[in-house]
Design an enzyme around this catalytic site. Structure first.
Site, PDB file in Angstrom:
ATOM      1  N   CYS A 102      39.107  32.960  24.002  1.00 16.31           N
ATOM      2  CA  CYS A 102      38.006  32.304  23.307  1.00 16.31           C
ATOM      3  C   CYS A 102      38.085  30.830  23.702  1.00 16.31           C
ATOM      4  CB  CYS A 102      38.167  32.406  21.795  1.00 16.31           C
ATOM      5  SG  CYS A 102      38.292  34.080  21.182  1.00 16.31           S
ATOM      6  N   HIS A 119      39.528  64.793  60.764  1.00 18.39           N
ATOM      7  CA  HIS A 119      38.297  65.600  60.610  1.00 18.39           C
ATOM      8  C   HIS A 119      37.062  64.818  61.004  1.00 18.39           C
ATOM      9  CE1 HIS A 119      40.698  68.692  58.713  1.00 18.39           C
ATOM     10  NE2 HIS A 119      41.253  67.746  57.987  1.00 18.39           N
ATOM     11  N   GLU A 160      31.887  44.104  49.228  1.00 17.31           N
ATOM     12  CA  GLU A 160      31.208  43.258  48.233  1.00 17.31           C
ATOM     13  C   GLU A 160      31.316  41.781  48.566  1.00 17.31           C
ATOM     14  OE1 GLU A 160      31.339  44.340  43.807  1.00 17.31           O
ATOM     15  OE2 GLU A 160      33.347  44.793  44.543  1.00 17.31           O
ATOM     16  N   LYS A 216      35.950  46.252  47.677  1.00 18.43           N
ATOM     17  CA  LYS A 216      36.157  44.798  47.535  1.00 18.43           C
ATOM     18  C   LYS A 216      35.720  44.085  48.807  1.00 18.43           C
ATOM     19  CE  LYS A 216      36.553  44.231  43.844  1.00 18.43           C
ATOM     20  NZ  LYS A 216      36.238  45.475  43.338  1.00 18.43           N
ATOM     21  N   GLU A 273      39.019  51.447  46.705  1.00 17.08           N
ATOM     22  CA  GLU A 273      38.781  50.179  45.984  1.00 17.08           C
ATOM     23  C   GLU A 273      38.910  48.996  46.940  1.00 17.08           C
ATOM     24  OE1 GLU A 273      37.466  49.222  43.450  1.00 17.08           O
ATOM     25  OE2 GLU A 273      38.189  47.193  43.111  1.00 17.08           O
ATOM     26  N   TRP A 303      35.501  35.532  22.283  1.00 18.99           N
ATOM     27  CA  TRP A 303      35.628  36.757  23.065  1.00 18.99           C
ATOM     28  C   TRP A 303      36.267  37.762  22.116  1.00 18.99           C
ATOM     29  CZ3 TRP A 303      33.886  38.938  27.336  1.00 18.99           C
ATOM     30  CH2 TRP A 303      34.486  40.103  27.788  1.00 18.99           C
ATOM     31  N   ARG A 319      34.951  31.428  28.802  1.00 12.67           N
ATOM     32  CA  ARG A 319      36.084  32.045  28.110  1.00 12.67           C
ATOM     33  C   ARG A 319      35.641  33.097  27.107  1.00 12.67           C
ATOM     34  NH1 ARG A 319      40.829  29.425  28.641  1.00 12.67           N
ATOM     35  NH2 ARG A 319      41.595  30.347  26.725  1.00 12.67           N
ATOM     36  N   LYS A 352      26.779  41.173  37.961  1.00 16.07           N
ATOM     37  CA  LYS A 352      28.063  41.484  37.318  1.00 16.07           C
ATOM     38  C   LYS A 352      27.961  42.767  36.493  1.00 16.07           C
ATOM     39  CE  LYS A 352      32.251  41.240  36.138  1.00 16.07           C
ATOM     40  NZ  LYS A 352      33.228  41.761  37.137  1.00 16.07           N
ATOM     41  N   ASN A 407      42.105  31.191  18.704  1.00 15.43           N
ATOM     42  CA  ASN A 407      42.066  31.890  19.989  1.00 15.43           C
ATOM     43  C   ASN A 407      43.401  32.616  20.123  1.00 15.43           C
ATOM     44  OD1 ASN A 407      41.759  32.802  22.601  1.00 15.43           O
ATOM     45  ND2 ASN A 407      42.434  30.876  23.526  1.00 15.43           N
ATOM     46  N   GLY A 408      43.341  33.952  20.283  1.00 18.54           N
ATOM     47  CA  GLY A 408      44.579  34.712  20.434  1.00 18.54           C
ATOM     48  C   GLY A 408      44.506  36.006  19.633  1.00 18.54           C
TER      49      GLY A 408
HETATM   50  C1  AGP Z   1      33.054  46.195  41.302  1.00 16.02           C
HETATM   51  O1  AGP Z   1      33.662  45.115  41.975  1.00 16.02           O
HETATM   52  C2  AGP Z   1      31.556  46.017  41.185  1.00 16.02           C
HETATM   53  N1  AGP Z   1      31.219  44.772  40.602  1.00 16.02           N
HETATM   54  C3  AGP Z   1      30.868  47.211  40.561  1.00 16.02           C
HETATM   55  O2  AGP Z   1      31.138  48.331  41.375  1.00 16.02           O
HETATM   56  C4  AGP Z   1      31.308  47.567  39.123  1.00 16.02           C
HETATM   57  O3  AGP Z   1      32.624  48.075  39.128  1.00 16.02           O
HETATM   58  C5  AGP Z   1      30.360  48.668  38.610  1.00 16.02           C
HETATM   59  O4  AGP Z   1      29.057  48.160  38.569  1.00 16.02           O
HETATM   60  C6  AGP Z   1      30.742  49.182  37.229  1.00 16.02           C
HETATM   61  O5  AGP Z   1      30.660  48.137  36.300  1.00 16.02           O
HETATM   62  P1  AGP Z   1      31.320  48.366  34.855  1.00 16.02           P
HETATM   63  O6  AGP Z   1      32.785  48.539  35.072  1.00 16.02           O
HETATM   64  O7  AGP Z   1      30.985  47.110  34.100  1.00 16.02           O
HETATM   65  O8  AGP Z   1      30.702  49.583  34.237  1.00 16.02           O
END
Ligand code: AGP
Length: 611
Positions: free
Chosen positions: A2, A507, A491, A488, A484, A73, A27, A606, A99-100
């Site tokens: 927070c 394959h 993205e 990364k 993953e 938060w 935060r 996001k 905060n905590g």
């Molecule tokens: C991951 O780096 C991406 N930003 C995206 O794949 C994300 O994981 C996905 O949109 C799911 O989001 P969520 O975890 O908020 O549901």
């Protein structure tokens, strides 16, 4: 996390506080509030962002020279007006922001319940505040002494700022485990979670340490320890600019969040995992333990990085709980009219808790009788509220669009759930259970070790940043980590990357291999190790460039690969929380080397709240 702000001095407090809160919204932004003292205490607070509070209190009496402010938060109690800070004590004479996490707040609350206290919120903060007031009343001592006595009973992390109606110009503050900075002005003092709220007024600051208590007046700052001994404040000169402060001195939120992972995994385990006692306490899971144990199957439903966490969880749950697990892309699951039987358990994994496909997928499944458990980061989010139960990941706000610390926190929570269920079911031996608990407890420091030994990754990024394609390969628990790592990179650097099970090369995809193709192997020591070594040799035989994530001390692969990234030894079930970290950094440094906006990559959001 927070954000907290305080001011006492000759200026109008409210403008300083509200501007400071806006700087701290990274935060947390679930709810905000201010307490002002001008003859009497006034508290204004509401759910939502700082701007919403500001709009709501236009025209109110905001004149004051001392005040505190908070942007929340949520951890205990979902975002709402009544759970917003500041909280007022039972007498109304004290106001506090915090905060905590107060881990033993239930115990303190029971004591206060027995004394006839009632509470207007679900927060641990209100409990602590009334605990302080009870001590002040019962011991007939001043507020400073009451805070000292109370904090000796508290376990957990806190920064608290208190206003006392009987001491109009004084702010009492204390910290343990959460940050507190005090800015030194001319006959004025500023307080903040970091220096961003005070930077334009002063660059002279005091960083308050754990178990210290500050009595802050316009013209006086007294620091003491909980033993009531005075401490000489160590005044430092700030050399950071505002933008850098919000990012904790890191160049980007993504890098900050990667480096926060030792702390965020620790926060995720705290108050839940007790390796010495051999216990895992997760109330939101405990009440559904029977449903999970007797489930015909568990379906992990998620998107993106969270879907990768679900894939790791598939291996862990099947290994530890011997329950059939399926992992579904939420977007596919919701549209294909899946067969859902009563007794099916669905685990919805989501950082934001607002991903539209995941939300609708679990709404549909819930209507068909499935039990829905959420593994979510944002408290009170739609997916959390739609779920029957679950466990929060407590990773704090994740600002970088690329999910990093949320992923490792998801793995920590999912591992604890599987361990808990496997233990109750008896599908895991006592020894293996205790070993895994002890190893899980060490993961935060192993992630810290990995980060400390990651300096070569920046160089690797320069070497490979111009590649047009990457392959990421792994087996077993590390196969989802390969996926993953590829996500990364895509993205953040816009380079095409594909993740595959390492054995899948023969394959078809091995046709891609030549001297221009970097192949990243997630090759930590586990049951698949020898097979992965063979796969590395297959790639080398075709002139492919091999970058390998290896276990510390592995000279064998180090001798074969073109480049290596090192993680400490760990049980294969826990290894993904380590092996993903170098891949996060590789993607980050390549993105930076290509001068892209790594916190806000093109075309991405996001939280994907649209279908
Ligand atoms: C991951 O780096 C991406 N930003 C995206 O794949 C994300 O994981 C996905 O949109 C799911 O989001 P969520 O975890 O908020 O549901």
């Amino acid at each position: 996390m927070c954000g907290i702000v305080g001011y006492t001095g000759p200026r109008e407090a409210y403008p300083i506080i509200i501007k400071g809160l806006k700087r701290l919204e990274y935060r947390g932004y679930d709810s905000t509030g201010v307490a002002l003292h001008n003859g009497g205490l006034k508290v204004y607070k509401k759910k939502g962002k700082v701007a919403e509070l500001e709009d709501a209190i236009v025209g109110k009496d905001l004149h004051a020279h001392v005040g505190i402010g908070h942007t929340r938060w949520a951890t205990h109690g979902e975002p709402s007006d009544r759970n917003a800070h500041p909280h007022r004590s039972a007498s109304g004479k004290l106001a506090m922001i915090h905060n905590g996490i107060i881990e033993n707040y239930n115990q303190l609350k029971k004591e206060l319940d027995n004394l006839g206290y009632s509470f207007s919120s679900e927060t641990d903060t209100e409990v602590l505040l009334n605990f302080i007031e009870e001590i002040k009343k019962n011991n007939q001592c001043d507020l400073e002494e009451a805070v000292r006595v109370a904090l000796k009973r508290v376990t957990g992390a806190y920064v608290i700022l208190l206003l006392d109606e009987d001491n109009p110009d004084t702010i009492i503050a204390a910290r343990k485990g959460s940050p507190l900075v005090i800015g030194i002005g001319k006959n004025e003092h500023f307080l903040g979670s970091d220096a961003s709220p005070m930077l334009e007024y002063t660059k002279e600051v005091v960083y308050v340490n754990d178990y210290e208590l500050a009595i802050v007046k316009p013209d006086e700052l007294i620091l003491k320890n909980l033993g009531n001994e005075k401490i000489t404040p160590y005044v430092q000169k700030l050399d950071l600019e505002l933008a850098a402060i919000e990012k904790g001195g890191y160049d980007h939120f993504m890098l900050k969040e990667i480096f926060e992972q030792p702390q965020t995994i620790y926060d995720c385990l705290r108050g839940r995992l007790d390796a010495s006692e051999g216990t895992i306490t997760m109330s939101g899971i405990q009440q559904y333990a029977e449903d999970i144990m007797t489930a015909n199957r568990i379906i992990m439903v998620a998107c993106g990085t969270s879907w990768h966490a679900g894939l790791v969880a598939e291996y862990i749950f099947e290994e530890l709980c011997r329950i059939n697990v399926e992992v579904e892309y939420a977007s596919e699951f919701r549209y294909r009219n899946p067969i859902i039987n009563k007794g099916d358990v669905i685990i919805a994994i989501s950082q934001s808790g607002e991903t539209a496909d995941t939300l609708v997928a679990i709404e549909n499944a819930k209507e068909k009788g499935a039990i829905i458990l959420g593994v979510v980061n944002v408290v009170g989010s739609s997916i959390a509220r739609t779920s029957h139960g679950g466990a929060y990941t407590h990773a704090g706000p994740e600002i970088g669009v690329a999910s990093t610390k949320a992923f490792t926190a998801q793995l920590a929570v999912l591992t604890m759930i599987a361990l808990k269920i496997g233990y109750i079911k008896g599908t895991i031996s006592q020894d293996r259970y205790m070993n895994l608990l002890n190893e899980l407890q060490q993961i935060p420091e192993k992630v810290a070790w990995t980060l400390k030994h990651s300096s070569t990754i920046k160089t690797l990024a320069q070497k490979y940043k111009d590649a047009h394609d990457f392959l990421y390969l792994g087996r077993g628990y590390n196969f989802p980590v390969a996926l993953e790592g590829a996500l990364k990179l895509k993205e953040i650097s816009y380079i095409h990357a594909e993740g595959y099970p390492a054995a899948e090369m023969k394959h078809g995809p091995i046709a891609l291999v030549d001297e221009n193709l970097p192949v990243v192997f997630v090759a930590t020591k586990d049951a698949y190790y020898q097979k992965v070594v063979s796969n590395i040799q297959e790639i080398k035989a075709r002139k492919g460039k091999v970058i390998a994530v290896i276990t510390e001390g592995d000279e064998s692969i180090a001798g074969m690969a073109d480049d290596v990234m090192i993680v400490p030894e760990a049980d294969e079930i826990l290894a993904p929380m380590l092996s993903v970290v170098p891949l996060q950094l590789l993607a980050y440094y390549i993105g930076v080397a290509k001068e892209y906006d790594v916190d806000k990559p093109r075309n991405l959001a996001k939280s994907v709240t649209v279908e």
